[in-house]
Design a protein around this motif. Structure first.
Motif, PDB file in Angstrom:
ATOM      1  N   HIS A 192      31.457  40.656 -18.506  1.00 16.12           N
ATOM      2  CA  HIS A 192      30.196  40.898 -18.188  1.00 16.12           C
ATOM      3  C   HIS A 192      29.293  41.674 -19.326  1.00 16.12           C
ATOM      4  N   PRO A 193      28.105  41.308 -19.490  1.00 14.31           N
ATOM      5  CA  PRO A 193      27.514  41.983 -20.448  1.00 14.31           C
ATOM      6  C   PRO A 193      27.129  43.514 -19.985  1.00 14.31           C
ATOM      7  N   PHE A 194      27.010  43.890 -18.482  1.00 12.91           N
ATOM      8  CA  PHE A 194      26.831  44.954 -18.181  1.00 12.91           C
ATOM      9  C   PHE A 194      28.150  45.909 -18.410  1.00 12.91           C
ATOM     10  N   VAL A 195      29.355  45.417 -18.189  1.00 21.59           N
ATOM     11  CA  VAL A 195      30.441  46.147 -18.249  1.00 21.59           C
ATOM     12  C   VAL A 195      30.787  46.436 -19.748  1.00 21.59           C
ATOM     13  N   ARG A 196      30.348  45.284 -20.539  1.00 22.13           N
ATOM     14  CA  ARG A 196      30.811  45.190 -22.026  1.00 22.13           C
ATOM     15  C   ARG A 196      29.680  46.585 -22.540  1.00 22.13           C
ATOM     16  N   GLY A 197      28.740  46.555 -22.083  1.00 27.59           N
ATOM     17  CA  GLY A 197      27.577  47.451 -22.558  1.00 27.59           C
ATOM     18  C   GLY A 197      27.908  48.751 -22.089  1.00 27.59           C
ATOM     19  N   LEU A 233      19.585  46.550  -3.202  1.00 27.27           N
ATOM     20  CA  LEU A 233      19.392  45.207  -3.983  1.00 27.27           C
ATOM     21  C   LEU A 233      19.942  43.960  -3.020  1.00 27.27           C
ATOM     22  N   PRO A 234      19.555  42.940  -2.827  1.00 25.09           N
ATOM     23  CA  PRO A 234      20.308  41.817  -2.012  1.00 25.09           C
ATOM     24  C   PRO A 234      21.628  41.859  -2.145  1.00 25.09           C
ATOM     25  N   ALA A 235      22.246  41.942  -3.437  1.00 28.58           N
ATOM     26  CA  ALA A 235      23.650  41.930  -3.801  1.00 28.58           C
ATOM     27  C   ALA A 235      24.377  43.213  -3.227  1.00 28.58           C
ATOM     28  N   THR A 236      23.749  44.480  -3.241  1.00 26.40           N
ATOM     29  CA  THR A 236      24.112  45.590  -2.434  1.00 26.40           C
ATOM     30  C   THR A 236      24.241  45.352  -1.033  1.00 26.40           C
ATOM     31  N   LEU A 237      23.270  44.814  -0.355  1.00 32.36           N
ATOM     32  CA  LEU A 237      23.232  44.538   0.959  1.00 32.36           C
ATOM     33  C   LEU A 237      24.401  43.452   1.681  1.00 32.36           C
ATOM     34  N   ALA A 238      24.616  42.383   0.701  1.00 28.86           N
ATOM     35  CA  ALA A 238      25.511  41.478   0.954  1.00 28.86           C
ATOM     36  C   ALA A 238      27.112  42.411   0.894  1.00 28.86           C
ATOM     37  N   TYR A 239      27.325  42.904  -0.112  1.00 29.63           N
ATOM     38  CA  TYR A 239      28.603  43.640  -0.223  1.00 29.63           C
ATOM     39  C   TYR A 239      28.753  44.711   1.101  1.00 29.63           C
ATOM     40  N   THR A 240      27.876  45.572   1.200  1.00 26.65           N
ATOM     41  CA  THR A 240      27.876  46.496   2.216  1.00 26.65           C
ATOM     42  C   THR A 240      28.014  45.918   3.634  1.00 26.65           C
ATOM     43  N   GLU A 241      27.106  45.020   3.983  1.00 28.37           N
ATOM     44  CA  GLU A 241      27.395  44.446   5.106  1.00 28.37           C
ATOM     45  C   GLU A 241      28.559  43.568   5.599  1.00 28.37           C
ATOM     46  N   PHE A 242      29.355  43.168   4.386  1.00 25.80           N
ATOM     47  CA  PHE A 242      30.468  42.431   4.636  1.00 25.80           C
ATOM     48  C   PHE A 242      31.296  43.153   4.860  1.00 25.80           C
ATOM     49  N   LEU A 287      31.514  40.989  -8.673  1.00 29.85           N
ATOM     50  CA  LEU A 287      30.925  40.365  -9.881  1.00 29.85           C
ATOM     51  C   LEU A 287      29.376  40.282  -9.437  1.00 29.85           C
ATOM     52  N   GLU A 288      29.122  39.892  -8.472  1.00 23.22           N
ATOM     53  CA  GLU A 288      27.467  39.834  -8.086  1.00 23.22           C
ATOM     54  C   GLU A 288      26.779  40.941  -8.014  1.00 23.22           C
ATOM     55  N   PHE A 289      27.548  42.255  -7.826  1.00 27.41           N
ATOM     56  CA  PHE A 289      27.088  43.558  -7.868  1.00 27.41           C
ATOM     57  C   PHE A 289      26.538  44.049  -9.075  1.00 27.41           C
ATOM     58  N   PHE A 290      27.497  43.563  -9.996  1.00 28.60           N
ATOM     59  CA  PHE A 290      27.303  43.912 -11.657  1.00 28.60           C
ATOM     60  C   PHE A 290      26.134  43.058 -12.244  1.00 28.60           C
ATOM     61  N   GLU A 291      26.181  41.697 -11.694  1.00 24.35           N
ATOM     62  CA  GLU A 291      25.102  40.767 -12.088  1.00 24.35           C
ATOM     63  C   GLU A 291      23.759  41.077 -11.941  1.00 24.35           C
ATOM     64  N   ALA A 292      23.588  41.826 -10.479  1.00 26.94           N
ATOM     65  CA  ALA A 292      22.333  42.070  -9.939  1.00 26.94           C
ATOM     66  C   ALA A 292      22.105  43.317 -10.595  1.00 26.94           C
ATOM     67  N   ALA A 293      22.878  44.319 -11.164  1.00 24.79           N
ATOM     68  CA  ALA A 293      22.688  45.407 -11.697  1.00 24.79           C
ATOM     69  C   ALA A 293      21.958  45.361 -13.180  1.00 24.79           C
ATOM     70  N   PHE A 294      22.563  44.209 -13.973  1.00 18.56           N
ATOM     71  CA  PHE A 294      22.196  43.730 -15.013  1.00 18.56           C
ATOM     72  C   PHE A 294      20.668  42.907 -15.123  1.00 18.56           C
ATOM     73  N   THR A 295      20.487  42.466 -14.073  1.00 23.58           N
ATOM     74  CA  THR A 295      19.268  41.476 -14.011  1.00 23.58           C
ATOM     75  C   THR A 295      18.048  42.035 -13.250  1.00 23.58           C
ATOM     76  N   ARG A 296      18.262  43.321 -12.974  1.00 20.76           N
ATOM     77  CA  ARG A 296      17.505  43.736 -11.962  1.00 20.76           C
ATOM     78  C   ARG A 296      15.854  44.104 -12.556  1.00 20.76           C
ATOM     79  N   GLY A 297      15.960  44.012 -13.883  1.00 20.30           N
ATOM     80  CA  GLY A 297      14.605  44.291 -14.487  1.00 20.30           C
ATOM     81  C   GLY A 297      14.077  43.253 -15.093  1.00 20.30           C
ATOM     82  N   ASP A 298      14.519  41.894 -14.818  1.00 18.90           N
ATOM     83  CA  ASP A 298      14.208  40.607 -15.202  1.00 18.90           C
ATOM     84  C   ASP A 298      13.031  40.274 -14.234  1.00 18.90           C
TER      85      ASP A 298
END
Length: 206
Positions: free
Chosen positions: A21-26, A102-111, A195-206
């Motif tokens: 993922h570009p976030f982790v590569r970065g 973020l929604p991805a964070t809530l999805a993970y913590t609630e799970f 994976l969704e957590f990293f994706e959300a962190a990478f795209t949060r500024g879009d």
């Protein structure tokens, strides 16, 4: 093959997607924009507090001294991770007190918390192990000798101590979980949420 090794192997595709993922590569090459990493730290601190609560719920239900002590050590490990976040927050001037998850964070913590409240201990460990194993693997896969703004992050997760902590949780999974559909579903779900957590962190500024 142990259950933890089998579950990890079965999710190798997701692990590979995280590492690519570009976030982790970065993080690995130091090119990740600082504001994205700062946002990720705040989200991860929010997540880690829920992760600690899930450990605490499992600890309260543990039936033997060895498990209780292992879970106490794992809780202490979360404290160390939060210390890493606090170090970055202090040096970079990040306000961690007003995190809007973020929604991805809530999805993970609630799970995690729903699993910890409603499932047996083996399934709880299956839901929690991916976070630890994935971060240990990512840390060891990146260059631990890198310089740059994220070197401390990489060094933390590449440290043999973190690997030992991940292995301790895997031992609980192997000793106390059955190879059931619920355990496999929980493990795979947690991997996807990582994976969704990293994706959300990478795209949060879009």
């Amino acid at each position: 093959m142990t259950l933890s090794a089998q579950l990890w192997s079965d999710s190798a595709d997701v692990a590979a997607d995280v590492l690519a993922h570009p976030f982790v590569r970065g993080i690995g090459d130091g090119s990740l924009p600082r504001e994205l990493f700062a946002g990720y730290l705040a989200q991860d601190a929010f997540f880690l507090e829920s992760f600690a609560r899930a450990y605490a719920l499992a600890l309260a239900r543990s039936k033997d001294t060895a498990t209780l002590l292992t879970l106490a050590d794992l809780l202490a490990g979360v404290r160390q991770e939060l210390g890493l976040h606090a170090s970055y927050a202090s040096s970079w001037g990040i306000d961690m007190a007003r995190v809007e998850p973020l929604p991805a964070t809530l999805a993970y913590t609630e799970f995690l918390l729903a699993t910890a409240c409603t499932q047996d201990l083996g399934v709880i460990y299956a839901a929690m192990t991916p976070c630890m194993r994935l971060y240990a693997w990512v840390g060891s896969s990146l260059d631990a000798d890198i310089a740059g703004p994220y070197a401390q992050w990489v060094a933390t997760y590449a440290d043999p101590e973190f690997e030992a902590t991940a292995a301790a949780l895997e031992r609980l999974l192997d000793d106390q979980a059955d190879d059931t559909a619920a355990a496999r579903t929980a493990y795979r779900r947690a991997m996807r949420l990582e994976l969704e957590f990293f994706e959300a962190a990478f795209t949060r500024g879009d």
